[in-house]
Scaffold this motif. Structure first.
Motif, short mmCIF file in Angstrom:
data_model
loop_
_atom_site.label_atom_id
_atom_site.label_comp_id
_atom_site.label_asym_id
_atom_site.label_seq_id
_atom_site.Cartn_x
_atom_site.Cartn_y
_atom_site.Cartn_z
N LEU A 63 -76.52 -11.24 -23.79
CA LEU A 63 -76.85 -10.00 -23.08
C LEU A 63 -76.05 -8.85 -23.63
O LEU A 63 -75.10 -9.03 -24.37
CB LEU A 63 -76.60 -10.16 -21.58
N ARG A 64 -76.47 -7.67 -23.26
CA ARG A 64 -75.73 -6.44 -23.53
C ARG A 64 -75.42 -5.84 -22.18
O ARG A 64 -76.24 -5.89 -21.26
CB ARG A 64 -76.55 -5.47 -24.36
N ALA A 65 -74.23 -5.27 -22.08
CA ALA A 65 -73.82 -4.69 -20.81
C ALA A 65 -72.87 -3.53 -21.06
O ALA A 65 -72.22 -3.45 -22.10
CB ALA A 65 -73.13 -5.75 -19.95
N LYS A 66 -72.82 -2.62 -20.10
CA LYS A 66 -71.89 -1.50 -20.16
C LYS A 66 -70.51 -2.01 -19.78
O LYS A 66 -70.37 -2.96 -19.01
CB LYS A 66 -72.32 -0.42 -19.16
N SER A 67 -69.48 -1.37 -20.30
CA SER A 67 -68.11 -1.75 -19.94
C SER A 67 -67.61 -0.82 -18.84
O SER A 67 -68.10 0.31 -18.68
CB SER A 67 -67.19 -1.67 -21.16
N ALA A 80 -73.59 -6.78 -11.58
CA ALA A 80 -74.73 -7.21 -12.38
C ALA A 80 -75.52 -6.03 -12.93
O ALA A 80 -76.15 -6.14 -13.98
CB ALA A 80 -75.64 -8.12 -11.57
N GLY A 81 -75.48 -4.90 -12.26
CA GLY A 81 -76.20 -3.71 -12.71
C GLY A 81 -75.71 -3.15 -14.04
O GLY A 81 -76.37 -2.30 -14.63
N LEU A 82 -74.57 -3.62 -14.53
CA LEU A 82 -74.06 -3.17 -15.82
C LEU A 82 -74.81 -3.81 -16.99
O LEU A 82 -74.74 -3.34 -18.11
CB LEU A 82 -72.56 -3.49 -15.94
N VAL A 83 -75.53 -4.89 -16.72
CA VAL A 83 -76.29 -5.57 -17.77
C VAL A 83 -77.47 -4.68 -18.15
O VAL A 83 -78.27 -4.30 -17.30
CB VAL A 83 -76.78 -6.96 -17.29
N THR A 84 -77.55 -4.35 -19.43
CA THR A 84 -78.61 -3.46 -19.90
C THR A 84 -79.77 -4.21 -20.53
O THR A 84 -80.88 -3.71 -20.57
CB THR A 84 -78.07 -2.43 -20.91
N SER A 85 -79.51 -5.41 -21.06
CA SER A 85 -80.61 -6.22 -21.61
C SER A 85 -80.19 -7.68 -21.72
O SER A 85 -79.02 -7.99 -21.94
CB SER A 85 -81.06 -5.70 -22.97
#
Length: 181
Positions: free
Chosen positions: A86-90, A99-104
């Motif tokens: 996955l990709r996520a914001k830090s 969980a909303g930080l996960v972008t894809s």
């Protein structure tokens, strides 16, 4: 076997070559093979009935899906491994993690060395088309598969293209790196 590539003359709309026509290369892709056709061919090559091959195919797919969703990197025979990522914001603080930080969510494929070597040694057939779609040139590689390194200039081994249009009937897709970029 050869990878078929087309070089199409296209108008560049942005960047360094904006406003000029440049030949852009891309793999020529063929139609996708249906699961049924793949199973039929695998059954033929293995000497196993189509029904048994279908059952094995379905079971292998379920096992791969289950193990990958549990966090395992799963071997794909003769091809490499696949895993989910996955990709996520830090964020700076632990209380901001959610969980909303996960972008894809992604599927990551890492090819086997043998597969990469096979691809590197596969000839490349390039068909060039002008801006009107007219074929203007064909080139078939006769090089050892060395690719130029844009960081360090040209490759250490020269490439020697030759004219011709040898036969080959395989399409090419792209491997974009271990992160699927």
């Amino acid at each position: 076997m050869a990878l078929k590539v087309k070089a199409q003359e296209k108008l560049q709309k942005i960047g360094k070559y904006e406003g000029t026509y440049r030949y852009i290369m891309m793999p020529e892709l063929y139609t996708s093979l249906s699961q049924e056709k793949v199973i039929k061919e695998a059954a033929l090559r293995s000497g196993v009935s189509k029904g048994i091959m279908q059952a094995c195919w379905d079971a292998a797919g379920e096992v791969i899906k289950a193990w990958a969703t549990e966090g395992h990197s799963v071997a794909l025979p003769g091809l490499g491994t696949m895993r989910f990522g996955l990709r996520a914001k830090s964020v700076a603080k632990v209380d901001e993690v959610k969980a909303g930080l996960v972008t894809s969510r992604r599927i990551i494929f890492t090819p086997a060395v043998d597969l990469k070597d096979e691809l590197a040694s596969t000839a490349i057939q390039i068909t060039c088309y002008d801006r009107d779609g007219k074929e203007v040139k064909r080139v078939t590689s006769t090089d050892p598969g060395t690719v130029e390194d844009p960081e360090n200039g040209a490759s250490t081994e020269p490439t020697t293209p030759s004219g011709g249009n040898g036969g080959g009937n395989t399409g090419g897709g792209g491997y974009d790196g271990p992160n699927g970029d």
